[in-house]
Design a protein around this motif. Structure first.
Motif, PDB file in Angstrom:
ATOM      1  N   MET A   5      11.278  -7.240  50.744  1.00  0.00           N
ATOM      2  CA  MET A   5       9.829  -7.361  50.605  1.00  0.00           C
ATOM      3  C   MET A   5       9.339  -6.366  49.568  1.00  0.00           C
ATOM      4  O   MET A   5       9.558  -5.162  49.686  1.00  0.00           O
ATOM      5  CB  MET A   5       9.139  -7.119  51.945  1.00  0.00           C
ATOM      6  CG  MET A   5       7.667  -7.478  51.917  1.00  0.00           C
ATOM      7  SD  MET A   5       6.829  -7.284  53.520  1.00  0.00           S
ATOM      8  CE  MET A   5       7.461  -8.712  54.413  1.00  0.00           C
ATOM      9  N   SER A   6       8.670  -6.878  48.537  1.00  0.00           N
ATOM     10  CA  SER A   6       8.274  -6.022  47.419  1.00  0.00           C
ATOM     11  C   SER A   6       7.133  -6.665  46.645  1.00  0.00           C
ATOM     12  O   SER A   6       7.076  -7.887  46.509  1.00  0.00           O
ATOM     13  CB  SER A   6       9.471  -5.798  46.479  1.00  0.00           C
ATOM     14  OG  SER A   6       9.076  -5.206  45.270  1.00  0.00           O
ATOM     15  N   LYS A   7       6.232  -5.844  46.127  1.00  0.00           N
ATOM     16  CA  LYS A   7       5.159  -6.368  45.286  1.00  0.00           C
ATOM     17  C   LYS A   7       5.720  -6.989  44.014  1.00  0.00           C
ATOM     18  O   LYS A   7       5.178  -7.957  43.492  1.00  0.00           O
ATOM     19  CB  LYS A   7       4.170  -5.249  44.921  1.00  0.00           C
ATOM     20  CG  LYS A   7       3.186  -4.932  46.035  1.00  0.00           C
ATOM     21  CD  LYS A   7       2.066  -4.039  45.538  1.00  0.00           C
ATOM     22  CE  LYS A   7       1.007  -3.862  46.617  1.00  0.00           C
ATOM     23  NZ  LYS A   7      -0.141  -3.065  46.148  1.00  0.00           N
ATOM     24  N   SER A   8       6.812  -6.414  43.513  1.00  0.00           N
ATOM     25  CA  SER A   8       7.400  -6.938  42.278  1.00  0.00           C
ATOM     26  C   SER A   8       7.938  -8.352  42.470  1.00  0.00           C
ATOM     27  O   SER A   8       8.013  -9.126  41.522  1.00  0.00           O
ATOM     28  CB  SER A   8       8.503  -6.007  41.767  1.00  0.00           C
ATOM     29  OG  SER A   8       9.536  -5.888  42.737  1.00  0.00           O
ATOM     30  N   TYR A   9       8.321  -8.710  43.699  1.00  0.00           N
ATOM     31  CA  TYR A   9       8.787 -10.062  43.991  1.00  0.00           C
ATOM     32  C   TYR A   9       7.639 -10.959  44.464  1.00  0.00           C
ATOM     33  O   TYR A   9       7.843 -12.148  44.696  1.00  0.00           O
ATOM     34  CB  TYR A   9       9.874 -10.048  45.079  1.00  0.00           C
ATOM     35  CG  TYR A   9      11.155  -9.370  44.677  1.00  0.00           C
ATOM     36  CD1 TYR A   9      11.643  -9.454  43.377  1.00  0.00           C
ATOM     37  CD2 TYR A   9      11.884  -8.632  45.606  1.00  0.00           C
ATOM     38  CE1 TYR A   9      12.816  -8.826  43.021  1.00  0.00           C
ATOM     39  CE2 TYR A   9      13.071  -8.000  45.254  1.00  0.00           C
ATOM     40  CZ  TYR A   9      13.525  -8.099  43.958  1.00  0.00           C
ATOM     41  OH  TYR A   9      14.692  -7.467  43.606  1.00  0.00           O
ATOM     42  N   ASP A  10       6.454 -10.389  44.627  1.00  0.00           N
ATOM     43  CA  ASP A  10       5.277 -11.127  45.108  1.00  0.00           C
ATOM     44  C   ASP A  10       5.586 -11.847  46.421  1.00  0.00           C
ATOM     45  O   ASP A  10       5.193 -12.996  46.621  1.00  0.00           O
ATOM     46  CB  ASP A  10       4.802 -12.131  44.046  1.00  0.00           C
ATOM     47  CG  ASP A  10       3.390 -12.645  44.350  1.00  0.00           C
ATOM     48  OD1 ASP A  10       2.646 -11.948  45.054  1.00  0.00           O
ATOM     49  OD2 ASP A  10       3.051 -13.758  43.893  1.00  0.00           O
ATOM     50  N   ASN A  11       6.302 -11.183  47.312  1.00  0.00           N
ATOM     51  CA  ASN A  11       6.678 -11.808  48.587  1.00  0.00           C
ATOM     52  C   ASN A  11       6.284 -10.933  49.773  1.00  0.00           C
ATOM     53  O   ASN A  11       6.846 -11.054  50.851  1.00  0.00           O
ATOM     54  CB  ASN A  11       8.184 -12.087  48.623  1.00  0.00           C
ATOM     55  CG  ASN A  11       9.008 -10.796  48.589  1.00  0.00           C
ATOM     56  OD1 ASN A  11       8.474  -9.701  48.419  1.00  0.00           O
ATOM     57  ND2 ASN A  11      10.313 -10.922  48.754  1.00  0.00           N
ATOM     58  N   TYR A  12       5.324 -10.037  49.557  1.00  0.00           N
ATOM     59  CA  TYR A  12       4.912  -9.105  50.597  1.00  0.00           C
ATOM     60  C   TYR A  12       3.713  -9.670  51.373  1.00  0.00           C
ATOM     61  O   TYR A  12       2.987 -10.539  50.884  1.00  0.00           O
ATOM     62  CB  TYR A  12       4.533  -7.751  49.999  1.00  0.00           C
ATOM     63  CG  TYR A  12       3.270  -7.802  49.161  1.00  0.00           C
ATOM     64  CD1 TYR A  12       2.045  -7.426  49.709  1.00  0.00           C
ATOM     65  CD2 TYR A  12       3.297  -8.255  47.847  1.00  0.00           C
ATOM     66  CE1 TYR A  12       0.878  -7.502  48.960  1.00  0.00           C
ATOM     67  CE2 TYR A  12       2.147  -8.330  47.091  1.00  0.00           C
ATOM     68  CZ  TYR A  12       0.935  -7.963  47.655  1.00  0.00           C
ATOM     69  OH  TYR A  12      -0.218  -8.046  46.916  1.00  0.00           O
ATOM     70  N   ILE A  13       3.528  -9.158  52.578  1.00  0.00           N
ATOM     71  CA  ILE A  13       2.363  -9.492  53.393  1.00  0.00           C
ATOM     72  C   ILE A  13       1.711  -8.176  53.774  1.00  0.00           C
ATOM     73  O   ILE A  13       2.309  -7.364  54.491  1.00  0.00           O
ATOM     74  CB  ILE A  13       2.757 -10.288  54.651  1.00  0.00           C
ATOM     75  CG1 ILE A  13       3.479 -11.580  54.262  1.00  0.00           C
ATOM     76  CG2 ILE A  13       1.519 -10.608  55.496  1.00  0.00           C
ATOM     77  CD1 ILE A  13       4.080 -12.330  55.439  1.00  0.00           C
ATOM     78  N   GLY A  14       0.507  -7.937  53.292  1.00  0.00           N
ATOM     79  CA  GLY A  14      -0.180  -6.676  53.559  1.00  0.00           C
ATOM     80  C   GLY A  14      -1.088  -6.786  54.764  1.00  0.00           C
ATOM     81  O   GLY A  14      -1.858  -7.740  54.877  1.00  0.00           O
ATOM     82  N   ILE A  15      -1.021  -5.810  55.668  1.00  0.00           N
ATOM     83  CA  ILE A  15      -1.820  -5.909  56.890  1.00  0.00           C
ATOM     84  C   ILE A  15      -3.306  -5.694  56.630  1.00  0.00           C
ATOM     85  O   ILE A  15      -4.123  -5.977  57.519  1.00  0.00           O
ATOM     86  CB  ILE A  15      -1.338  -4.906  57.961  1.00  0.00           C
ATOM     87  CG1 ILE A  15      -1.495  -3.466  57.474  1.00  0.00           C
ATOM     88  CG2 ILE A  15       0.094  -5.190  58.359  1.00  0.00           C
ATOM     89  CD1 ILE A  15      -1.218  -2.434  58.562  1.00  0.00           C
ATOM     90  N   THR A  16      -3.685  -5.227  55.438  1.00  0.00           N
ATOM     91  CA  THR A  16      -5.101  -5.067  55.127  1.00  0.00           C
ATOM     92  C   THR A  16      -5.604  -6.174  54.206  1.00  0.00           C
ATOM     93  O   THR A  16      -6.737  -6.116  53.732  1.00  0.00           O
ATOM     94  CB  THR A  16      -5.366  -3.695  54.464  1.00  0.00           C
ATOM     95  OG1 THR A  16      -4.534  -3.553  53.307  1.00  0.00           O
ATOM     96  CG2 THR A  16      -5.068  -2.563  55.428  1.00  0.00           C
ATOM     97  N   GLU A  17      -4.774  -7.184  53.957  1.00  0.00           N
ATOM     98  CA  GLU A  17      -5.212  -8.300  53.132  1.00  0.00           C
ATOM     99  C   GLU A  17      -6.205  -9.174  53.891  1.00  0.00           C
ATOM    100  O   GLU A  17      -6.357  -9.069  55.118  1.00  0.00           O
ATOM    101  CB  GLU A  17      -4.010  -9.154  52.707  1.00  0.00           C
ATOM    102  CG  GLU A  17      -3.093  -8.475  51.716  1.00  0.00           C
ATOM    103  CD  GLU A  17      -2.030  -9.422  51.180  1.00  0.00           C
ATOM    104  OE1 GLU A  17      -2.220  -9.953  50.079  1.00  0.00           O
ATOM    105  OE2 GLU A  17      -1.023  -9.635  51.875  1.00  0.00           O
ATOM    106  N   GLU A  18      -6.878 -10.060  53.159  1.00  0.00           N
ATOM    107  CA  GLU A  18      -7.800 -10.994  53.797  1.00  0.00           C
ATOM    108  C   GLU A  18      -7.042 -11.876  54.784  1.00  0.00           C
ATOM    109  O   GLU A  18      -5.901 -12.263  54.518  1.00  0.00           O
ATOM    110  CB  GLU A  18      -8.474 -11.866  52.736  1.00  0.00           C
ATOM    111  CG  GLU A  18      -9.472 -11.141  51.856  1.00  0.00           C
ATOM    112  CD  GLU A  18     -10.662 -10.630  52.661  1.00  0.00           C
ATOM    113  OE1 GLU A  18     -11.136 -11.372  53.550  1.00  0.00           O
ATOM    114  OE2 GLU A  18     -11.096  -9.497  52.412  1.00  0.00           O
ATOM    115  N   PRO A  19      -7.656 -12.199  55.937  1.00  0.00           N
ATOM    116  CA  PRO A  19      -6.983 -13.042  56.926  1.00  0.00           C
ATOM    117  C   PRO A  19      -6.440 -14.349  56.363  1.00  0.00           C
ATOM    118  O   PRO A  19      -5.341 -14.777  56.731  1.00  0.00           O
ATOM    119  CB  PRO A  19      -8.078 -13.295  57.968  1.00  0.00           C
ATOM    120  CG  PRO A  19      -8.954 -12.088  57.875  1.00  0.00           C
ATOM    121  CD  PRO A  19      -8.966 -11.729  56.415  1.00  0.00           C
TER     122      PRO A  19
END
Length: 371
Positions: free
Chosen positions: A172-186
């Motif tokens: 899981m990495s931002k560079s792979y654009d495959n992350y899920i952030g717990i503060t992202e929009e629902p």
């Protein structure tokens, strides 16, 4: 860590602002670029924000925040020599990443050898009883035990957790654009969870929820891939949308959102407006619709020439592509849309005088405005 707190223990969260200036070599195939102390402090703000959704940060008896520059910045060279004497070069080269780089002739800087000692020393000033880390941190956690012993402390317990991979199976990495952030929009959290590839669903249920093995088995077998995705997305979206993530992400939480557990994701509706909206938006987009709500970006007028702009440049300025070249390649592959229309000409220029909706793939949208 939250469970430790609820059992009466105190969690000490260490922000590695000083060690970030060295750069953690764990899992790296080359030397990591160091950061300045100012850069690490800026990054730490988002870490603290995210931690506040998980840990009980308002109770001094159960939470303490420390920066390791407090003790590492003032460590004498004499102490550094003492630390460096605790392990041999042969032991350092037993680390998988170092061994691989050494075998392949990839340079290893001496300062990278110091990183495990620096992290290990963190456990000394706080007299750590238990240190938690991912499987990639096993070596560093074990070094911490040896450092504590050298300073007359009881060796800490290394509490090692499996790593959660991205929905595509890569790290899981931002560079792979495959992350899920717990503060992202629902809606973003729901979308990303619905895209977790089927083989990784069991891992997501095991690591991200408190469902027991029998419940997970029932969801996967009776709900099928679609139903299982819905249960996962509803559970985590409902949990992460709260200011403090619930203690347990389980069957009771699922039912509190208005869903029937025994339906295993096949039911529709629900009673939680946040989850309802996120799910409705996901299916609207999945069926080719353009959502009303999306990120907005203003494009500087200086980017326009005669009121026009290259469409590839527009996608890059909107943050949907990393470069103009990537945008052109995606246009050739029919992977980009403008106001719902598939783009086919990578050299196309457009008149940009009003807001436009840019789309990458099925579910990534940005509204751009001039000025």
């Amino acid at each position: 860590m939250r469970q430790f707190q609820e059992l009466g223990h105190k969690v000490v969260l260490i922000i590695g602002d000083f060690t970030a200036m060295i750069g953690d070599p764990s899992g790296r195939s080359k030397t990591r670029p160091p950061l300045t102390l100012e850069e690490t402090r800026a990054n730490a703000k988002s870490y603290v924000e995210q931690v506040g959704k998980i840990l009980l940060t308002n109770d001094p008896a159960r939470f303490e925040l420390r920066y390791n520059s407090e003790w590492l910045e003032h460590l004498s060279f004499k102490e550094v020599i003492k630390l460096a004497s605790l392990l041999t070069v042969a032991q350092m080269l037993e680390r998988e990443d170092f061994k691989k780089r050494y075998t392949e002739g990839v340079p290893i800087s001496i300062h990278e050898f110091l990183y495990p000692f620096a992290q290990g020393y963190d456990s000394v000033p706080i007299a750590c009883d238990v240190e938690m880390g991912g499987t990639d941190q096993k070596f560093n956690l074990l070094v911490g035990r040896e450092v504590q012993a050298a300073y007359g402390l009881e060796k800490q317990v290394a509490f090692i957790m499996p790593l959660l991979v991205g929905g595509d199976g890569q790290k899981m990495s931002k560079s792979y654009d495959n992350y899920i952030g717990i503060t992202e929009e629902p809606s973003e959290i729901f979308r990303k969870l619905m895209k977790v590839e089927d083989p990784y669903l069991p891992t997501y249920f095991e690591l991200c929820t408190d469902l027991n093995p029998d419940e997970i088995k029932a969801v996967l077998e009776k709900g099928g891939p679609v139903g299982a995705h819905r249960v996962l997305a509803r559970l985590l979206t409902g949990a992460y949308a709260q200011s403090l993530i619930p203690s347990r992400i389980d069957k009771n939480l699922y039912e509190s959102l208005g869903y029937h557990w025994e339906a295993f994701g096949q039911d529709q509706g629900g009673q939680n407006p946040v989850v309802q909206h996120a799910e409705a938006r996901y299916y609207e987009i999945a069926h080719g619709g353009i959502p009303d709500e999306m990120p907005e970006v203003s494009v500087p007028l200086g980017e326009l020439h005669g009121g026009k702009i290259a469409v590839a440049r527009l996608f890059t300025l909107a943050g949907l592509t990393a470069s103009n070249g990537e945008a052109r390649r995606l246009i050739e592959q029919k992977g980009l849309r403008l106001d719902g229309t598939v783009l086919t000409d990578p050299k196309m220029e457009i008149t940009f005088a009003q807001p436009l909706v840019l789309q990458r793939g099925k579910d990534r949208f940005v509204r751009v405005r001039p000025g």
